[in-house]
Write a protein that holds these residues in place. Structure first.
Motif, PDB file in Angstrom:
ATOM      1  N   SER A   1      -8.699  12.259  -1.238  1.00 18.22           N
ATOM      2  CA  SER A   1      -7.311  12.103  -1.755  1.00 18.22           C
ATOM      3  C   SER A   1      -6.562  13.474  -1.379  1.00 18.22           C
ATOM      4  O   SER A   1      -6.872  14.644  -1.429  1.00 18.22           O
ATOM      5  CB  SER A   1      -7.322  12.283  -3.188  1.00 18.22           C
TER       6      SER A   1
ATOM      7  N   ALA B   1     -11.112   7.218  -5.115  1.00 16.00           N
ATOM      8  CA  ALA B   1     -10.787   7.313  -3.547  1.00 16.00           C
ATOM      9  C   ALA B   1     -11.937   8.419  -2.753  1.00 16.00           C
ATOM     10  O   ALA B   1     -12.465   9.365  -3.819  1.00 16.00           O
ATOM     11  CB  ALA B   1      -9.297   8.128  -3.491  1.00 16.00           C
TER      12      ALA B   1
ATOM     13  N   SER C   1      -6.100   9.183  -8.416  1.00 15.35           N
ATOM     14  CA  SER C   1      -6.414   8.148  -7.289  1.00 15.35           C
ATOM     15  C   SER C   1      -8.100   8.583  -7.008  1.00 15.35           C
ATOM     16  O   SER C   1      -8.917   7.767  -6.851  1.00 15.35           O
ATOM     17  CB  SER C   1      -5.681   8.495  -5.951  1.00 15.35           C
TER      18      SER C   1
ATOM     19  N   TYR D   1       2.672   3.549  -9.581  1.00 17.42           N
ATOM     20  CA  TYR D   1       1.009   3.726  -9.628  1.00 17.42           C
ATOM     21  C   TYR D   1       0.668   4.203 -11.101  1.00 17.42           C
ATOM     22  O   TYR D   1      -0.315   3.370 -11.934  1.00 17.42           O
ATOM     23  CB  TYR D   1       0.707   4.551  -8.616  1.00 17.42           C
TER      24      TYR D   1
ATOM     25  N   GLY E   1      -7.266   2.787  -3.356  1.00 17.72           N
ATOM     26  CA  GLY E   1      -7.473   3.252  -1.956  1.00 17.72           C
ATOM     27  C   GLY E   1      -8.743   4.119  -1.908  1.00 17.72           C
ATOM     28  O   GLY E   1      -9.032   4.733  -2.678  1.00 17.72           O
ATOM     29  N   LYS E   2      -9.139   4.036  -0.433  1.00 21.32           N
ATOM     30  CA  LYS E   2     -10.124   5.029  -0.093  1.00 21.32           C
ATOM     31  C   LYS E   2      -9.624   6.345   0.479  1.00 21.32           C
ATOM     32  O   LYS E   2     -10.225   7.207   0.221  1.00 21.32           O
ATOM     33  CB  LYS E   2     -10.965   4.384   0.870  1.00 21.32           C
ATOM     34  N   ARG E   3      -8.554   6.140   1.205  1.00 22.53           N
ATOM     35  CA  ARG E   3      -7.944   7.349   1.823  1.00 22.53           C
ATOM     36  C   ARG E   3      -6.654   7.243   1.319  1.00 22.53           C
ATOM     37  O   ARG E   3      -5.623   6.777   1.626  1.00 22.53           O
ATOM     38  CB  ARG E   3      -8.053   7.312   3.145  1.00 22.53           C
ATOM     39  N   VAL E   4      -6.186   8.261   0.181  1.00 20.41           N
ATOM     40  CA  VAL E   4      -4.984   8.191  -0.415  1.00 20.41           C
ATOM     41  C   VAL E   4      -4.144   9.475  -0.128  1.00 20.41           C
ATOM     42  O   VAL E   4      -4.494  10.595  -0.141  1.00 20.41           O
ATOM     43  CB  VAL E   4      -5.368   8.072  -1.907  1.00 20.41           C
TER      44      VAL E   4
ATOM     45  N   GLY F   1       0.772  -1.150   0.104  1.00 20.48           N
ATOM     46  CA  GLY F   1       0.199  -0.056   0.038  1.00 20.48           C
ATOM     47  C   GLY F   1       0.766   1.271  -0.077  1.00 20.48           C
ATOM     48  O   GLY F   1       0.421   2.312   0.022  1.00 20.48           O
TER      49      GLY F   1
ATOM     50  N   ARG G   1      -0.906  -4.063   5.633  1.00 22.18           N
ATOM     51  CA  ARG G   1      -1.338  -2.981   4.732  1.00 22.18           C
ATOM     52  C   ARG G   1      -1.030  -1.787   5.458  1.00 22.18           C
ATOM     53  O   ARG G   1      -1.667  -1.433   6.701  1.00 22.18           O
ATOM     54  CB  ARG G   1      -2.562  -3.230   3.945  1.00 22.18           C
TER      55      ARG G   1
ATOM     56  N   ASP H   1      -4.943   4.295   3.467  1.00 21.24           N
ATOM     57  CA  ASP H   1      -4.688   2.999   2.983  1.00 21.24           C
ATOM     58  C   ASP H   1      -3.886   2.732   1.704  1.00 21.24           C
ATOM     59  O   ASP H   1      -3.798   1.718   1.133  1.00 21.24           O
ATOM     60  CB  ASP H   1      -6.117   2.441   2.960  1.00 21.24           C
ATOM     61  N   LEU H   2      -3.601   3.816   1.225  1.00 18.67           N
ATOM     62  CA  LEU H   2      -2.724   3.881   0.155  1.00 18.67           C
ATOM     63  C   LEU H   2      -1.860   5.192   0.119  1.00 18.67           C
ATOM     64  O   LEU H   2      -2.330   6.242   0.559  1.00 18.67           O
ATOM     65  CB  LEU H   2      -3.509   3.970  -1.158  1.00 18.67           C
TER      66      LEU H   2
END
Ligand SMILES: Cc1cc2nc3c(=O)[nH]c(=O)nc-3n(C[C@H](O)[C@H](O)[C@H](O)COP(=O)(O)OP(=O)(O)OC[C@H]3O[C@@H](n4cnc5c(N)ncnc54)[C@H](O)[C@@H]3O)c2cc1C
Ligand SMILES: Cc1cc2nc3c(=O)[nH]c(=O)nc-3n(C[C@H](O)[C@H](O)[C@H](O)COP(=O)(O)OP(=O)(O)OC[C@H]3O[C@@H](n4cnc5c(N)ncnc54)[C@H](O)[C@@H]3O)c2cc1C
Ligand code: FES
Lengths: 270, 495
Positions: free
Chosen positions: B336, B333, B328, B288, B309-312, B281, B380, B415-416
């Motif tokens: 972001s 996402a 993202s 990417y 990712g949901k929260r990048v 992650g 992760r 999460d990313l």
């Protein structure tokens, strides 16, 4: 586009391909790999160059069907084309006259081990090879390995071929029996981790060839990074071979699982 | 230099230019407002990775904008252009309605005007030096928009002029890498009659234009047209070919190549070497963007996986960071975030990208720097720890240096994490050419005038010489190298 000239089935899930690639056949050295892609939307996957024939202009690849991309390759037949093939990539194995070499191969890792065994033998070393597989059916290249080894020990999980037990058991026996100058271990990451622990105990210098996830294979993305001796390295350009006693295998095992859920989904879909 | 100034003056005094200039009084020109680029609405455009944000100008808008240009006696805008495009000439050609002529003027100076019109940091180059910015404190003439307009007009008209090429002279030369530096080199050499082969390591031609810059900024179709033109002119492309690996320089010499241009780019992503950076992650922007732009990993028919990712959090403030963070958002996402250690003023990204990112709901967390990433139970990344920064004294680059505010540390759920803090030169080629002079940053050293390296038959340009730079500079290097390689080969032949 590279043409597949011949295809052989080595076991239920492992295939050997002879592929036209004259330039690569000429420039490759033991330890090098290629990256290939099947189809327009194919993934770039790394495979070791097992052998080459400079006269015919071909290279040999051995692949185990483990997921979507390897299965697409395994389905190709002689006469068909590989969409993209690039190489040779990675640093070559340091081949020299060390004395006695202990070569440990597990599963499809026996394929990348093969050119290294051959080269060490040709460099005048005594080579003892331990091959391990889950069962007889999955054991590959045994005869080829015998050609370049002074001794071959076969280990299977179920005892269906050779002796019952793990690769490390066969290895330990050899190390206890005679002086080993260098060890090379290639196989699943978990196997390499335990081999490294073993040889560290006996202080035998050990090389492993890491099969990290890759994308470009030219140092551009960092997907293949591993921690070696506390430093981040890129397997595709700094490796794939590293000093086994310095590799952070737990991190590597974790990183190999990075796309687990995506891979499982893809397998189920196709 | 004076020759050039003299030529500009003569051009400016051609009757059609004089007439056009006098047809609208200066104060009327000044009164015209700068056009606004037509854009797809933010909520609409973030639904797709390939929907180009800028739609370009209509012919009416272009005519209107071109009229703002004063056709100055001393066109300072040209000084701001790294390849010295005759800007007033092409702008006035647009004002005169001769759009194809404007495109032809651009092509005299730039091999890829449709690309540069889209990705050049005009606000730091030509437009910064425009009379309006310098003297009037007004918005500059939209030179970038006009460049794009003329190039697109030509492309869409179906009347692309394939430049004339000299008769083949049988001399083989190679370009290594297929980014903008090599492409412009190849275009010039093929015109001069050489047999040109471009070698590319990847399975696609175009370098960063393909694997880095996303389609919402630079559609692949725009790049492909340029590639087609080069092919038509006779340039040979070899992909899946790593020079130094697949074949060595000596092998290529044996195959008859007489000289080489290295445009292999600055491909290696930098990391910060902080704890947790190798967690799943956490990845480089190159990884990417390559997964998405080169491998189409975001599309269902692709075999390449992508981590969503949901929260990048994207670390960095350059174009690459903007491209990654906006990608993202397009891949779904919820949050972001740009994390940048300096302030908005120091951001190296193009102004337009920052503006677009803001419109698309990207959050900017400036004056912060990651210090550690922490995993969840599956290994992760789940949390990022940041250090708050403030600006101190200016550093060597003239930008104020970020310094940590002692004890001001905070965590954010993520999460990313995408690391976009710059790239280093690819060491592959230097490693296989022992005689090649390399700087301490790993870039290839060249004579700035000729782009010739310490090995006479090897020339180099673009990011492998400059470190991470720009498309237009890479392109300019390619052209300079072509001109001097031509001289070099001709002299060698005479001997
Ligand atoms: C230098 C090197 C040499 C290799 N040599 C061989 C070889 O000679 N023979 C052979 O059978 N295999 C070899 N491998 C491993 C092989 O590349 C992977 O098995 C293959 O990519 C799996 O892809 P998949 O889509 O079929 O499987 P997936 O379902 O995607 O994944 C199965 C497993 O393969 C790993 N994997 C997934 N994608 C990649 C990727 N792009 N790169 C590397 N690993 C990945 C995953 O960690 C997973 O555990 C080598 C790997 C490396 C790095
Ligand atoms: C995400 C991103 C966004 C950007 N946005 C902008 C922007 O908006 N405006 C701008 O002006 N600039 C931008 N840049 C910078 C710009 O793209 C680069 O400066 C420019 O592309 C450099 O061109 P180049 O010719 O040096 O080579 P590159 O475009 O870097 O291409 C080099 C090529 O050489 C290949 N190669 C390397 N080694 C070998 C070898 N041994 N054999 C064969 N091939 C090899 C590589 O695979 C690669 O394709 C951006 C860069 C990135 C990464
Ligand atoms: S695979 Fe991309 S850097 Fe190694």
């Amino acid at each position: 586009m590279n043409k597949i000239v011949e295809k052989y089935k080595l076991s239920e899930s492992v295939f050997k391909f002879i592929v036209e690639a004259p330039m690569i056949a000429k420039s490759r050295k033991p330890g090098n790999f290629v990256i290939l892609r099947i189809g327009d939307r194919g993934e770039r996957i790394p495979l070791t160059i097992v052998d080459s024939d400079t006269e015919k202009g071909t290279i040999t690849l051995i692949v185990q069907n483990v997921g979507v991309s390897s299965s697409k390759f395994c389905q190709l037949e002689a006469g068909e084309l590989i969409t993209d093939l690039v190489g040779p990539l990675g640093k070559a194995t340091h081949i020299y006259k060390a004395g006695t070499i202990l070569a440990l191969g597990g599963g499809v890792g026996i394929a990348p081990l093969y050119p290294i065994v051959e080269a060490f033998k040709k460099a005048g070393n005594r080579v003892i090879t331990v091959l391990a597989a889950r069962n007889k059916e999955l054991l590959i290249l045994e005869n080829e390995m015998r050609q370049w080894s002074d001794e071959v020990i076969v280990m299977t999980d179920d005892g269906s071929s050779g002796r019952k037990g793990l690769v490390t058991e066969g290895a330990e026996e050899v190390i206890k029996r005679e002086k080993v100058d260098e060890c090379v271990a290639i196989g699943p990451a978990i196997m390499m981790k335990f081999c490294a622990q073993l040889t560290k105990k006996y202080e035998v210098p050990t090389q492993v060839s890491l099969n990290t996830i890759m994308v470009d294979g030219t140092g551009m993305c960092g997907a293949c990074r591993v921690t070696v001796n506390g430093e981040t390295k890129f397997t595709c350009i700094d490796g794939p071979e590293f000093n086994a006693h310095q590799v952070d295998f737990d991190e590597m095992l974790q990183r190999l699982r990075a796309y687990k859920s995506e891979e499982d989904q893809a397998r189920n879909k196709k | 230099m004076t020759d050039h100034t003299e030529m500009l003056k003569q051009e400016r005094n051609t009757p059609w230019r004089v007439e056009l200039r006098n047809s609208v009084p200066g104060k009327d020109r000044i009164a015209i407002e700068r056009v606004k680029m037509n854009e797809v609405e933010p909520l609409e455009r973030i639904k797709s990775q390939t929907c180009e944000v800028n739609c370009g100008l209509t012919p009416e808008q272009a005519l209107h904008e071109a009229r703002r240009c004063m056709d100055c006696v001393n066109p300072t805008c040209i000084e701001g252009c790294p390849v010295s495009i005759n800007i007033p000439k092409f702008v006035k050609q647009i004002e005169a309605g001769k759009f194809l002529d404007a495109a032809a003027t651009l092509k005299e100076f730039s091999a890829l005007p449709a690309v540069c019109g889209r990705v050049c940091p005009q606000e730091k180059q030509c437009e910064l030096k425009c009379f309006y910015s310098e003297k009037m404190n007004k918005e500059p003439v939209a030179i970038g928009y006009l460049e794009r307009f003329a190039a697109d007009y030509e492309r869409l008209s179906g009347k692309i002029q394939i430049p004339k090429v000299e008769e083949r002279n049988g001399i083989k030369v190679a370009a290594i890498g297929s980014g903008p530096s090599s492409l412009s080199f190849a275009g010039d050499m093929i015109k001069l009659g050489y047999e040109v082969t471009v070698f590319e390591a990847l399975h696609e031609i175009g370098g960063v234009l393909k694997y880095g810059i996303p389609e919402f900024r630079l559609p692949n179709s725009v790049v492909d047209v340029e590639l087609e033109n080069l092919k038509e002119m006779g340039v040979n492309f070899e992909k899946n070919f790593v020079v130094g690996r697949t074949a060595s320089f000596d092998d290529l010499k044996e195959l008859g190549y007489k000289a080489f241009f290295i445009g292999s780019g600055a491909g290696l992503p930098n990391f910060m070497n902080i704890p947790g950076e190798n967690l799943n992650g956490v990845m480089s922007s190159n990884e990417y963007l390559t997964r998405v732009n080169l491998m189409y990993a975001n599309q269902s028919d692709s075999d390449t996986p992508i981590m969503l990712g949901k929260r990048v959090a994207v670390v960095g403030g350059g174009n690459t960071a903007m491209d990654a963070v906006r990608t993202s958002k397009r891949l779904g996402a919820e949050r972001s975030l740009i994390v940048y250690r300096r302030s908005r003023e120091e951001m190296p990204a193009r102004l337009e990208e920052v503006k677009h990112a803001e419109e698309e709901g990207i959050e900017f967390m400036n004056l912060a720097n990651p210090v550690e990433y922490m995993p969840n139970a599956e290994g992760r990344v789940a949390k990022a720890r940041f250090q708050r920064m403030k600006l101190g004294e200016p550093d060597a680059s003239g930008r104020r240096k970020p310094v940590a505010i002692e004890g001001d540390i905070f965590d954010i759920d993520v999460d990313l994490v995408i690391v976009a803090i710059g790239v280093s030169p690819n060491p592959l080629i230097p490693a296989c050419l022992p005689g090649l002079k390399i700087s301490r940053w790993g870039t290839i050293e060249v004579n700035e005038e000729t782009m010739q390296s310490s090995i006479p038959e090897i020339f180099a340009g673009g990011d492998i010489v400059r470190g991470g730079a720009t498309v237009i500079l890479a392109m300019g290097d390619g052209r300079k190298a072509a001109a001097s390689m031509h001289r070099y080969l001709q002299e060698k032949q005479k001997k």
